[in-house]
Design a protein around this motif. Structure first.
Motif, mmCIF file in Angstrom:
data_model
loop_
_atom_site.group_PDB
_atom_site.id
_atom_site.type_symbol
_atom_site.label_atom_id
_atom_site.label_comp_id
_atom_site.label_asym_id
_atom_site.label_seq_id
_atom_site.Cartn_x
_atom_site.Cartn_y
_atom_site.Cartn_z
ATOM 1 N N SER A 1 39.310 61.405 19.830
ATOM 2 C CA SER A 1 39.126 60.337 18.850
ATOM 3 C C SER A 1 37.828 60.553 18.080
ATOM 4 N N PHE B 1 42.610 65.492 12.133
ATOM 5 C CA PHE B 1 42.355 64.463 13.143
ATOM 6 C C PHE B 1 43.579 64.392 14.057
ATOM 7 N N ASP C 1 43.046 59.226 17.069
ATOM 8 C CA ASP C 1 42.624 58.128 16.204
ATOM 9 C C ASP C 1 41.342 58.472 15.447
ATOM 10 N N ALA C 2 41.327 58.081 14.173
ATOM 11 C CA ALA C 2 40.144 58.235 13.325
ATOM 12 C C ALA C 2 39.748 56.854 12.826
ATOM 13 N N SER D 1 44.498 65.782 7.442
ATOM 14 C CA SER D 1 45.682 65.422 8.213
ATOM 15 C C SER D 1 45.292 64.453 9.317
ATOM 16 N N PHE D 2 45.948 63.282 9.309
ATOM 17 C CA PHE D 2 45.723 62.267 10.333
ATOM 18 C C PHE D 2 46.973 62.192 11.208
ATOM 19 N N LYS D 3 46.897 62.748 12.402
ATOM 20 C CA LYS D 3 48.045 62.714 13.305
ATOM 21 C C LYS D 3 48.067 61.444 14.146
ATOM 22 N N ARG E 1 46.148 57.341 14.594
ATOM 23 C CA ARG E 1 45.942 56.146 13.776
ATOM 24 C C ARG E 1 44.673 56.307 12.951
ATOM 25 N N ASP E 2 44.775 56.042 11.654
ATOM 26 C CA ASP E 2 43.580 56.037 10.815
ATOM 27 C C ASP E 2 43.285 54.602 10.398
ATOM 28 N N THR F 1 47.011 64.170 1.315
ATOM 29 C CA THR F 1 46.592 63.797 2.664
ATOM 30 C C THR F 1 47.801 63.390 3.491
ATOM 31 N N ARG G 1 49.361 61.426 6.586
ATOM 32 C CA ARG G 1 49.040 60.304 7.463
ATOM 33 C C ARG G 1 50.256 59.986 8.311
ATOM 34 N N SER G 2 50.030 59.753 9.600
ATOM 35 C CA SER G 2 51.150 59.504 10.507
ATOM 36 C C SER G 2 51.717 58.106 10.328
#
Length: 354
Positions: free
Chosen positions: A252, A271, A274-275, A292-294, A296-297, A313, A315-316
């Motif tokens: 994280s 990421f 979580d970011a 890349s947010f795999k 939770r952002d 970008t 985002r998951s």
């Protein structure tokens, strides 16, 4: 009679002077280590020591270098260290068996600091450098630099820190470089001050990392850095440009309430978990393009003075990308204007009744 009085006054004055000098000397206590082949170089000065007393009991950097060459640790507290420390003059050493499997260390010249190093609440006047471009510096023991002020450049690039590193409360008044470092035991740098340029370019952190409430007064480079565990930068501040581009966060990443005074780049950052950017403030460019947010952002309550960039970008979680926040000064201006008008009306009605 008068002569006798003068003599007693003189004796009394000298007695008070000697007592005050003795008390001052008693307030400055120094603890040292007994000589021995495996005894760490120890120098502890008590809090009652004055600046002049610390100067008189200062430690020369050559003493540290000699201790490292003899395989000893270093334990300093409340002291002043004078002179430059050139770590690339240390003798060659074998690589630890646990590190032999690391491909990037194969075929490299290795120099080592064999024991634990503890320099706390001290002042380091000279530069600290490991200048080799073809080798690595292996720090075998824990490295603790809490509360110490470094007045010149600190360059520990290409170093392998086998045990945890603690920089909490330290002040780096000049450049601090940890380029291509490998931190096997994690890094703790809470409330640490970094000066005009801090570089962690291509470093690898295998343990947890915290820069909580730290201040980066100059450029901060975290380009292509790998964080294998959780990293906490919450409530830290970045005064000049900041780069996390190409970095990978495998645990994280907490950027809650971080203040970015200038440009912040997270392009191509990855990421895995979580970011958190809750309450973060971006006063200039905020570029998350190709990131890349795999996990939770979370950008809730984050404020952007300029429109952030989220081009390409990934985002998951489905949802709109963060946008530029409204200027909070406008509502306050309106409220103030309304209150001022109401006050004027009240004054007018009071005067009109007279």
């Amino acid at each position: 009679m008068n002569n006798r009085i003068c003599i007693w006054v003189l004796v009394g004055g000298l007695t008070i002077f000697w007592l005050s000098q003795g008390t001052a000397a008693a307030n400055c206590q120094m603890e040292t280590s007994a000589p021995g082949p495996q005894t760490a170089l120890t120098r502890h000065l008590s809090a009652g020591c004055t600046e002049q007393e610390r100067e008189a009991r200062s430690v020369d950097a050559t003493e540290l270098l000699q201790a490292f060459r003899e395989g000893k640790g270093v334990d300093l507290s409340g002291v002043i260290v004078c002179g430059d420390l050139s770590l690339d003059t240390l003798p060659l050493a074998p690589l630890l068996p646990d590190l032999e499997g690391m491909k990037e260390l194969q075929g490299q010249e290795v120099r080592a600091i064999p024991g634990a190093v503890r320099v706390v609440n001290s002042v380091v006047r000279g530069a600290i450098r490991y200048g080799s471009k073809q080798g690595v510096l292996m720090v075998k023991g824990p490295l603790v630099l809490s509360g110490t002020r470094f007045e010149q450049v600190v360059d520990l690039s290409r170093s392998v820190f086998v045990q945890p590193v603690t920089l909490s409360g330290a002040q780096f008044l000049r450049e601090s470089y940890f380029v291509q470092g490998r931190f096997l035991g994690g890094l703790s740098a809470e409330k640490t001050l970094f000066g005009p340029h801090a570089r962690f370019h291509r470093s690898v952190f295998q343990g947890p990392v915290t820069f909580q409430q730290s201040k980066f007064d100059g450029l901060a480079e975290f380009l292509e850095v790998t964080f294998e565990k959780n990293v906490d930068l919450s409530r830290s501040s970045f005064k000049l440009g900041t780069g996390f581009s190409g970095s990978r966060f495998q645990g994280s990443a907490d950027f809650s309430e971080v203040l970015f005074e200038r440009e912040a780049f997270f392009t191509f950052a990855l990421f895995d978990k979580d970011a958190l950017f809750r309450g973060a403030r971006f006063r200039s460019t905020a570029d998350f393009s190709d990131a890349s947010f795999k996990g939770r952002d979370d950008f809730s309550a984050a404020r952007f003075d300029q429109s952030p960039q989220f081009t390409r970008t990934a985002r998951s979680a489905a949802g709109p990308a963060p946008t530029r926040g409204e200027d909070e000064t406008i509502p306050y201006t309106i409220i103030f204007s309304v209150l001022a008008c109401m006050a004027l009306l009240i004054v007018y009605r009071i005067w009109s009744r007279r």
